[in-house]
Design an enzyme around this catalytic site. Structure first.
Site, mmCIF file in Angstrom:
data_model
loop_
_atom_site.group_PDB
_atom_site.id
_atom_site.type_symbol
_atom_site.label_atom_id
_atom_site.label_comp_id
_atom_site.label_asym_id
_atom_site.label_seq_id
_atom_site.Cartn_x
_atom_site.Cartn_y
_atom_site.Cartn_z
ATOM 1 N N LYS A 19 56.265 20.718 79.851
ATOM 2 C CA LYS A 19 55.283 21.754 79.477
ATOM 3 C C LYS A 19 55.700 23.144 79.924
ATOM 4 O O LYS A 19 55.669 24.080 79.152
ATOM 5 C CB LYS A 19 53.930 21.495 80.164
ATOM 6 C CG LYS A 19 53.096 20.399 79.621
ATOM 7 C CD LYS A 19 51.725 20.384 80.276
ATOM 8 C CE LYS A 19 51.689 20.459 81.754
ATOM 9 N NZ LYS A 19 51.948 19.394 82.632
ATOM 10 N N ARG B 237 42.529 20.142 82.760
ATOM 11 C CA ARG B 237 43.043 18.817 83.113
ATOM 12 C C ARG B 237 41.916 17.818 83.268
ATOM 13 O O ARG B 237 42.178 16.646 83.515
ATOM 14 C CB ARG B 237 43.799 18.897 84.430
ATOM 15 C CG ARG B 237 45.291 19.170 84.270
ATOM 16 C CD ARG B 237 45.898 19.305 85.666
ATOM 17 N NE ARG B 237 47.249 18.886 85.739
ATOM 18 C CZ ARG B 237 48.286 19.695 85.966
ATOM 19 N NH1 ARG B 237 48.122 20.986 86.082
ATOM 20 N NH2 ARG B 237 49.485 19.209 86.074
ATOM 21 N N ARG C 215 50.087 11.539 90.425
ATOM 22 C CA ARG C 215 49.856 12.563 89.399
ATOM 23 C C ARG C 215 49.888 11.945 88.009
ATOM 24 O O ARG C 215 49.115 12.316 87.130
ATOM 25 C CB ARG C 215 50.886 13.688 89.533
ATOM 26 C CG ARG C 215 50.545 14.628 90.693
ATOM 27 C CD ARG C 215 51.783 15.264 91.298
ATOM 28 N NE ARG C 215 52.473 16.096 90.348
ATOM 29 C CZ ARG C 215 53.799 16.275 90.338
ATOM 30 N NH1 ARG C 215 54.568 15.653 91.200
ATOM 31 N NH2 ARG C 215 54.336 17.060 89.455
ATOM 32 N N ARG D 240 60.111 20.103 94.915
ATOM 33 C CA ARG D 240 58.704 20.487 95.057
ATOM 34 C C ARG D 240 58.005 19.549 96.028
ATOM 35 O O ARG D 240 58.287 18.358 96.055
ATOM 36 C CB ARG D 240 58.004 20.404 93.693
ATOM 37 C CG ARG D 240 57.907 21.740 93.002
ATOM 38 C CD ARG D 240 57.397 21.616 91.613
ATOM 39 N NE ARG D 240 56.097 20.966 91.505
ATOM 40 C CZ ARG D 240 55.341 21.018 90.410
ATOM 41 N NH1 ARG D 240 55.751 21.706 89.352
ATOM 42 N NH2 ARG D 240 54.199 20.406 90.349
ATOM 43 N N ARG E 278 63.969 16.470 90.009
ATOM 44 C CA ARG E 278 63.718 17.894 89.744
ATOM 45 C C ARG E 278 63.953 18.764 90.985
ATOM 46 O O ARG E 278 63.585 18.408 92.089
ATOM 47 C CB ARG E 278 62.271 18.046 89.280
ATOM 48 C CG ARG E 278 61.876 19.458 88.960
ATOM 49 C CD ARG E 278 60.688 19.499 88.069
ATOM 50 N NE ARG E 278 59.453 19.116 88.744
ATOM 51 C CZ ARG E 278 58.269 19.193 88.168
ATOM 52 N NH1 ARG E 278 58.163 19.614 86.922
ATOM 53 N NH2 ARG E 278 57.194 18.821 88.815
HETATM 54 P P1 AMP Z 1 51.791 21.502 87.794
HETATM 55 O O1 AMP Z 1 52.722 22.569 88.233
HETATM 56 O O2 AMP Z 1 51.125 21.785 86.498
HETATM 57 O O3 AMP Z 1 52.413 20.131 87.849
HETATM 58 O O4 AMP Z 1 50.585 21.458 88.873
HETATM 59 C C1 AMP Z 1 50.870 21.190 90.243
HETATM 60 C C2 AMP Z 1 49.587 20.893 91.030
HETATM 61 O O5 AMP Z 1 48.685 22.012 90.946
HETATM 62 C C3 AMP Z 1 48.759 19.704 90.538
HETATM 63 O O6 AMP Z 1 49.261 18.462 91.008
HETATM 64 C C4 AMP Z 1 47.398 20.052 91.148
HETATM 65 O O7 AMP Z 1 47.370 19.824 92.547
HETATM 66 C C5 AMP Z 1 47.335 21.555 90.922
HETATM 67 N N1 AMP Z 1 46.773 21.868 89.581
HETATM 68 C C6 AMP Z 1 47.423 22.432 88.533
HETATM 69 N N2 AMP Z 1 46.605 22.585 87.469
HETATM 70 C C7 AMP Z 1 45.393 22.099 87.857
HETATM 71 C C8 AMP Z 1 44.131 21.959 87.215
HETATM 72 N N3 AMP Z 1 43.932 22.353 85.941
HETATM 73 N N4 AMP Z 1 43.118 21.416 87.911
HETATM 74 C C9 AMP Z 1 43.275 21.030 89.195
HETATM 75 N N5 AMP Z 1 44.443 21.114 89.864
HETATM 76 C C10 AMP Z 1 45.500 21.642 89.223
#
Ligand code: AMP
Length: 236
Positions: A17, A96, A179, A168, A135
């Site tokens: 994404k 989400r 996740r 990360r 990653r």
């Molecule tokens: P990402 O970089 O999109 O994988 O997001 C990393 C982390 O950020 C997730 O595992 C959540 O802890 C938090 N996060 C990102 N987007 C959301 C969302 N829409 N709602 C809640 N937590 C989020």
């Protein structure tokens, strides 16, 4: 001024994404807004808010809806302040949950803005685990690498800015599994929510990066034409 129109990109962690949104957004005249990046930049400073976000983030848990929405809206307000004429966002990582999707509908209605399309990036779980566990990211400039599939030229160093690459904090095997489960439980049902409104498009994310980008742009471009048949300012 034309009404702002937003595109949502939905897919499990590791579906590409972020990589795709960064490539596709400028081609469609949209601003890329990544919820995870907003949290990561917020966590660079040691504040009570940052500590609260980190307590969820590091476990691979979702940050509570109310807090997530607050962070997103503050960013959208900042974008509008900076450039009142921006045409819309490519929203990556939000919504989400069902509650977030409903909150987004309310907020956009209040602002007289719309969702032009929702695009799903579909990738099998085995591929996702392979991608996420290898990653590496550059904390300085945000570039993303993979130990095997997209290694940096000098091991451990960012090609773009020379920064030291790290894994990360939520790319551990436990957090990855958590996740992906959360995505299945909470986020995948949103696809149906948008399908019923005729907004959903699906693109196969298990293809070379260039091909996925090409298919995303081809699918989204017609959806960004406005209802009068005019084209938003789209560049290729
Ligand atoms: P990402 O970089 O999109 O994988 O997001 C990393 C982390 O950020 C997730 O595992 C959540 O802890 C938090 N996060 C990102 N987007 C959301 C969302 N829409 N709602 C809640 N937590 C989020």
């Amino acid at each position: 001024m034309a009404e702002r129109r937003h595109v949502l990109i939905i897919g499990p962690q590791g579906s590409g994404k972020g990589t795709q949104a960064a490539r596709v957004a400028p081609a469609l005249g949209l601003v890329h807004v990544a919820m995870g990046d907003l949290f990561r930049s917020l966590m660079q400073h040691d504040t009570p808010l940052a500590r609260e976000v980190r307590s969820y983030y590091d476990r691979g848990a979702l940050v509570p809806d109310e807090l997530t929405l607050r962070v997103l809206l503050a960013h959208l307000d900042e974008l509008a302040e900076r450039d009142g004429a921006y045409q819309g966002t490519l929203l990556d990582g939000f919504p989400r949950t069902r509650a977030q999707a409903e909150a987004l509908d309310r907020v956009l209605a209040e602002r007289h803005e719309q969702i032009a399309a929702v695009v799903e990036l579909a990738v099998p779980r085995t591929v996702l685990i392979e991608r996420l566990s290898g990653r590496l990211i550059c904390p300085q400039c945000g570039a993303v690498y993979h130990r095997v599939f997209a290694p940096p030229q000098v091991p451990g160093r960012c090609d773009r800015c020379g920064g030291e690459l790290i894994q990360r904090s939520d790319d551990t095997p436990e957090a990855i599994a958590r996740r992906l489960d959360l995505y299945e439980e909470q986020t995948a049902p949103l696809l149906e929510y948008y399908r019923q409104r005729g907004l959903l498009l699906t693109v196969n994310g298990d293809q070379p990066i260039e091909q996925v980008t090409h298919e995303l742009i081809a699918a989204l471009r017609p959806r960004l034409e406005d209802s009068h048949g005019n084209h938003a300012e789209i560049t290729s």
